[in-house]
Structures are given as C-alpha cells and as structure tokens.
Design a protein around this motif. Structure first.
Motif, PDB file in Angstrom:
ATOM      1  N   GLU A 321       0.814  -1.221   0.000  1.00 58.64           N
ATOM      2  CA  GLU A 321       0.000   0.000   0.000  1.00 58.64           C
ATOM      3  C   GLU A 321       0.846   1.270   0.000  1.00 58.64           C
ATOM      4  N   LEU A 322       1.975   1.253   0.713  1.00 60.89           N
ATOM      5  CA  LEU A 322       2.836   2.443   0.704  1.00 60.89           C
ATOM      6  C   LEU A 322       3.312   2.736  -0.708  1.00 60.89           C
ATOM      7  N   GLY A 323       3.684   1.698  -1.449  1.00 58.51           N
ATOM      8  CA  GLY A 323       4.117   1.893  -2.832  1.00 58.51           C
ATOM      9  C   GLY A 323       3.033   2.512  -3.681  1.00 58.51           C
ATOM     10  N   LEU A 329       0.946   9.869  -5.336  1.00 59.66           N
ATOM     11  CA  LEU A 329       1.393  11.219  -4.983  1.00 59.66           C
ATOM     12  C   LEU A 329       2.436  11.722  -5.973  1.00 59.66           C
ATOM     13  N   ASP A 330       3.338  10.862  -6.374  1.00 56.97           N
ATOM     14  CA  ASP A 330       4.347  11.218  -7.365  1.00 56.97           C
ATOM     15  C   ASP A 330       3.678  11.597  -8.692  1.00 56.97           C
ATOM     16  N   ARG A 347      14.101   0.424   3.683  1.00 61.94           N
ATOM     17  CA  ARG A 347      14.079  -0.302   2.399  1.00 61.94           C
ATOM     18  C   ARG A 347      12.700  -0.229   1.768  1.00 61.94           C
ATOM     19  N   LEU A 348      11.672  -0.342   2.583  1.00 59.97           N
ATOM     20  CA  LEU A 348      10.300  -0.255   2.080  1.00 59.97           C
ATOM     21  C   LEU A 348      10.066   1.090   1.406  1.00 59.97           C
ATOM     22  N   ALA A 349      10.533   2.175   2.042  1.00 59.71           N
ATOM     23  CA  ALA A 349      10.356   3.505   1.464  1.00 59.71           C
ATOM     24  C   ALA A 349      11.155   3.670   0.174  1.00 59.71           C
ATOM     25  N   LEU A 350      12.397   3.189   0.169  1.00 65.59           N
ATOM     26  CA  LEU A 350      13.210   3.268  -1.049  1.00 65.59           C
ATOM     27  C   LEU A 350      12.572   2.483  -2.190  1.00 65.59           C
ATOM     28  N   ASP A 351      12.060   1.308  -1.893  1.00 64.58           N
ATOM     29  CA  ASP A 351      11.404   0.505  -2.930  1.00 64.58           C
ATOM     30  C   ASP A 351      10.186   1.240  -3.486  1.00 64.58           C
ATOM     31  N   ALA A 357       8.914   6.215  -9.503  1.00 65.95           N
ATOM     32  CA  ALA A 357       9.630   6.824 -10.630  1.00 65.95           C
ATOM     33  C   ALA A 357       9.539   5.953 -11.872  1.00 65.95           C
ATOM     34  N   ARG A 358       9.640   4.650 -11.665  1.00 61.23           N
ATOM     35  CA  ARG A 358       9.581   3.728 -12.810  1.00 61.23           C
ATOM     36  C   ARG A 358       8.185   3.722 -13.425  1.00 61.23           C
ATOM     37  N   ALA A 359       7.151   3.702 -12.584  1.00 62.11           N
ATOM     38  CA  ALA A 359       5.784   3.631 -13.103  1.00 62.11           C
ATOM     39  C   ALA A 359       5.363   4.928 -13.789  1.00 62.11           C
TER      40      ALA A 359
END
Length: 568
Positions: A321-323, A329-330, A347-351, A357-359
């Motif tokens: 869900e964080l992702g 938001l991005d 790590r969860l936040a970095l992922d 950015a990728r999506a």
C-alpha cells in the motif's frame, strides 16, 4: 553601487564553488548584491562590523515540528531519567497548577523504568486529575488510571489518536499508548485530542507555533520545514503569516494519514494549488510513515530485535500500500517526506520511491526519507542513485538519548548501521540536517557538535565514531543540501550575487573551534537576516544592527527551571 546593508570584517563561508570564502556581504532589497573583499566593498546605507565572527548562509532546518514547541501549561521531563524524578516534577507541577483540568507533561524517555514500559500505576498518588505524558519522540503516551477512566480506555474503549497497550493475560490497559503521532494528526485523532486534551486546543497549538518560530529565528534558522501539518491546522500558519510572526520562511509538509484515499489526495492537491505563493509560507511536500520508532519496538526491522526474539516491528501500511500511495502522490506532482527508522522500513520507502519513478517516468522529484536511523549497507548507495534526500538529525545519535533503549533494541552487531551521516555524504547523497524539534534541540550548533562527536552533550560515551562529520560538512548539510532537498538551490543555501539574502552571523568564527567541538555549545547566532531584513539581533551586534533583540528562547519556554538547556 550602494547597497542597503553591508556586513564586513567577518569570515564569510559562502559555499559558492567559484569563491568559497569572502570578507564582506552586501545586500540590496531581498537579494545579495556583493560578495568579496572588505577593501573592495561598496558603500552602504547601513554597515555592520562583524569582525571576529563567521557569516554563513542561513540555516535550513529540514524537519522541525513548530507546532510541538514547549507548552507553558505543561511540565517538561527533559533530563528526568528515573521514576522518582518524574513523579517529583509531575507532583510539584500539579500542586502549582490547581487551575488545570488535566496535568500534562512532555519529553519522557522510554527508560524511566528499567526493563519494562512505564505503567499507569507508576503515576499513582500524584494527583486526582488525569495525567497525560508524551515521550520525547512524540510516538508514545503515558496515562494514569484517572485518564484511562476519563477517556473510556479502562472500560475497553478505543481512542482515535493511538493504540492502548493491554496486559496479555488480564486484558487491562497498562497506561501506555503507542502509535501516537501517526494517529494524532489524522482528522479523527486530532478532533478527539482537541475535544479531550487541553494541550491540543487550537489556541495552545498556535502559542507553540509562535514561540517555536521566534526561537528558530534567534538560532540562525532562516527556513523551517514543518514536517507534519494536518489540513485542519493550516489556518494556524495562515494566521501566523497574517499577524507577521513568521520571522523565518516556513515550508509546510501536509500530513497524509494511513488509510487516506484518492479523494483525500485530491484535497491535498487542491490545498496546494489554491494557496497563493507567499514569500514566507510555502506548501507542497507530503508527510508519510513507512514504520514507527525503534524504542518501543514498533519500527520495521529486517531481522529480529536483539532483545525481543521473534519480533521485527510492523509497517505502517499493509503490503504494497505504501508503494501505491507514493506512486499516486508522485503522479500528482508531489514530493514526499517519509518517516522511516528501521532498516526494513527504510528499504520499504526506497522501494516505493523507486517504483513510483519507474511507473510514472518522473525524474528529480527529490523524495525524502526522514530519520534513516538504522541503514542496511545494501541500501546506502540507493539514496544517491534514486535522488532521495536523507533528512537526518545529528542529535538523535547521541548516547544520552539512545542508550538503554535504541542501542539495546537494535543490538551491538547492528550499531554500524546507526545514523550513517558520513557514509551517505561520501556516497554523494543529499543529506539535509535538521533538529526534529522538539524531539531534539532546535539549536543547529547542538547538531554540529553531535555530528562532530557522536557523544552526549557532556562529552561522554561517544560511539560509532566512523560516522563523525566535521563542521564544514555539517554546515553544508544545513545549507546547501537543505536548499537542494526542497528544490530551492537557485535562491537559498549559498552566499552569491543574486541569491536571497538569508544569512546567519555567529558570535565567533566557528571554524576556530574545530579542535574543541564542545565550544560550539557556547557559541550562538548574533544576527539572522531573512530576505534582506534583520529578523533577529543580539549581543554585541544588537545595537549596530538597529534590531530589537528577540526574546530569549529559554525564557520563551515559560521560565521552567527544568526546561532544556539547549531546547531539546
């Protein structure tokens, strides 16, 4: 050429690669118009002789809870490290203030009672009124039996602003509440707090904002990032702007509670888009949580806590869900500011940031992760690679704050992951230093001392010295990196012609104290210039600057003899 203000005779650390040092700075309007030698300086309508002092860009405090400043109607537990002292302070305060319906206290440490959490019974016999105590990091609350009864927790009820702990056998509430600050600033949590706990009334919150703002400017801070502003409290900042008390610039990060949906994110976007650009107040970043904090074993760890086998904490969001939230938001154009302390939380936040950015195909959002307390070596290079800011607080690594809880919970074998300032800077990452006031002292000189020593304020118990950072790199983290973190490097963070005239003049040449970092604690800001205006002046510079000296930041806390020496 004639400038409006000339500061001369000082050492000027510009952080301009083309001219790193100078002797004089000239200001015209709100901009820097001259940087160079004293001999070649232009004439000025007003001149300040800063001989023997250091001039730097104004400090950018990238994580400072202005709304959590000291409350004159509460007692601070700063420096109280045993139950007896805590009880004495609360009892004395309760006796002095019979007018208060609630007895509130702030800044309790987790290790007040050895080998267990404090409990409601530990507060028995102090007062017949409800007692509400926040921990120094604002992530837990300690209640007495009266408060448990008044709030309905004793009868099995829940609260919207936290998670009451209950005894595993009896089911009775212990008096300890976790997940406080992640829940307290939700719409429901804040409404309940304002209804039940007088310390959270809008008027008392506004008084804290005003006091914290005055303190920030008196400490050489010219930009403050308030990292967790609920939409319901935006009017407090508008009021402060209208009443002229935003003496430094404020960037308000809007709070996104766990569970908020797309409609709420649309509200955030509308709030930002409908708020006119102001010189002293800007909205934009969004505050999230990846996990909680290490001290109560609620931060998310990759491996078990050293003293709690089988326990690794928990994420703030359910799987994935964080992702999804950061991705949305991005896509909406927001920069995020995500709390993460445990190595798995980071790590969860970095992922999540990498996935966004990728999506979305976005670049240079400069999402941030705040605290970064326990960083796995595999994740360290990802900050630079992903363009992620590490918003970190040097004071947090001090042994007098983390011994007895953080150190033992993480375990010595993982201490080399603790607050890796130097390693992140060496990697080329943006590391924006900050205070986390009032979790830590607001004074950036305390942060510089802590980064240089990794020791307590008394110089004792230094640890993890491989991550020490010297004065120049600390100042750079408070200025250059702070500006870069918030997309403001074109106007803030350096002293160069055309930049905004945000300056700090220190009481001495701080570089002359590098051999004795403890001496930094005796220095102070003598002059703070924001947008070319003298916002604060004190000491020898007060009269020549023509500015009225700001209220003493310690006195502004209500005159308590047990207040922080350096405003922790």
């Amino acid at each position: 050429m004639t400038v409006d203000l000339l500061i001369t005779g000082a050492r000027v650390r510009t952080f301009d690669p083309a001219a790193p040092w100078a002797e004089a700075v000239g200001v015209t309007g709100d901009r820097i118009g001259y940087v160079g030698s004293a001999a070649d300086a232009p004439t000025a309508r007003r001149t300040i002789d800063a001989t023997g002092r250091l001039v730097t860009p104004g400090i950018i405090d990238s994580h400072n809870h202005l709304l959590l400043g000291f409350d004159e109607d509460a007692v601070t537990l700063e420096g109280a490290h045993d139950l007896g002292e805590v009880r004495r302070r609360i009892a004395d305060f309760a006796a002095r203030r019979p007018d208060l319906d609630w007895v509130c206290a702030e800044n309790a440490v987790y290790s007040i009672v050895e080998d267990r959490r404090p409990e409601a019974a530990d507060l028995d016999g102090l007062t017949d009124r409800p007692v509400f105590v926040t921990t120094y990091d604002q992530h837990s609350v300690w209640l007495n039996r009266v408060a448990l009864r008044v709030l309905g927790i004793a009868d099995g009820g829940d609260i919207a602003w936290g998670r009451p702990e209950r005894h595993p056998v009896s089911g009775e509430p212990t008096g300890w509440v976790t997940d406080f600050y992640t829940s307290a600033m939700t719409q429901a949590g804040l409404a309940e707090l304002q209804r039940d706990i007088p310390m959270y009334s809008p008027e008392r919150r506004y008084r804290k904002l005003v006091s914290s703002m005055r303190m920030a400017t008196s400490l050489g801070i010219t930009t403050v990032v308030e990292p967790q502003v609920p939409l319901a409290e935006l009017p407090l900042f508008e009021r402060a702007l209208d009443e002229g008390v935003l003496s430094s610039r404020v960037i308000a990060a809007l709070f996104h509670p766990v569970g908020a949906d797309a409609a709420f994110r649309a509200q955030l976007r509308n709030a930002v888009d409908s708020t006119p650009a102001r010189d002293r107040l800007r909205l934009g970043p969004v505050k999230l949580y990846a996990d909680d904090v290490i001290e109560p074993h609620t931060a998310l760890m990759l491996e078990d806590y050293a003293n709690r086998p089988g326990q690794r904490g928990r994420p703030s969001y359910a799987d994935g869900e964080l992702g999804a939230v950061i991705r949305e938001l991005d896509r909406l154009g927001f920069q995020t500011h995500t709390h993460a302390t445990g190595d798995a939380g980071i790590r969860l936040a970095l992922d999540a940031i990498e996935g966004a950015a990728r999506a979305n195909g976005t670049r240079d959002r400069r999402h941030g992760i705040v605290h970064v307390e326990c960083l796995h070596p595999d994740d360290l290079p990802r900050f630079r690679a992903l363009g992620v800011t590490a918003a970190m607080q040097p004071r947090h690594c001090s042994p007098d704050l983390v011994a007895g809880t953080w150190m033992e919970n993480v375990g010595e074998e993982r201490w080399d992951r603790a607050w890796r300032f130097r390693s992140l800077l060496d990697s080329g990452a943006t590391v924006a230093f900050s205070s986390d006031w009032q979790v830590g002292e607001m004074d950036p000189l305390v942060g510089m001392y802590s980064a240089a020593t990794r020791a307590g304020l008394d110089g004792s118990d230094a640890w993890t010295d491989a991550e020490r950072v010297g004065l120049d790199r600390s100042l750079e983290a408070y200025t250059v990196h702070g500006a870069r973190a918030w997309h403001a490097e074109a106007s803030l963070g350096r002293i160069a012609r055309g930049m905004l005239a945000d300056l700090a003049v220190w009481s001495t040449d701080l570089y002359g104290l590098e051999h004795d970092p403890a001496a930094l604690l005796d220095a102070h800001a003598e002059l703070t210039v924001v947008g070319g205006e003298i916002a604060y002046s004190a000491g020898a510079l007060a009269e020549p600057a023509g500015g009225e000296a700001a209220a003493d930041p310690v006195a502004a806390r209500g005159g308590q003899d047990d207040a922080h020496v350096h405003a922790h």
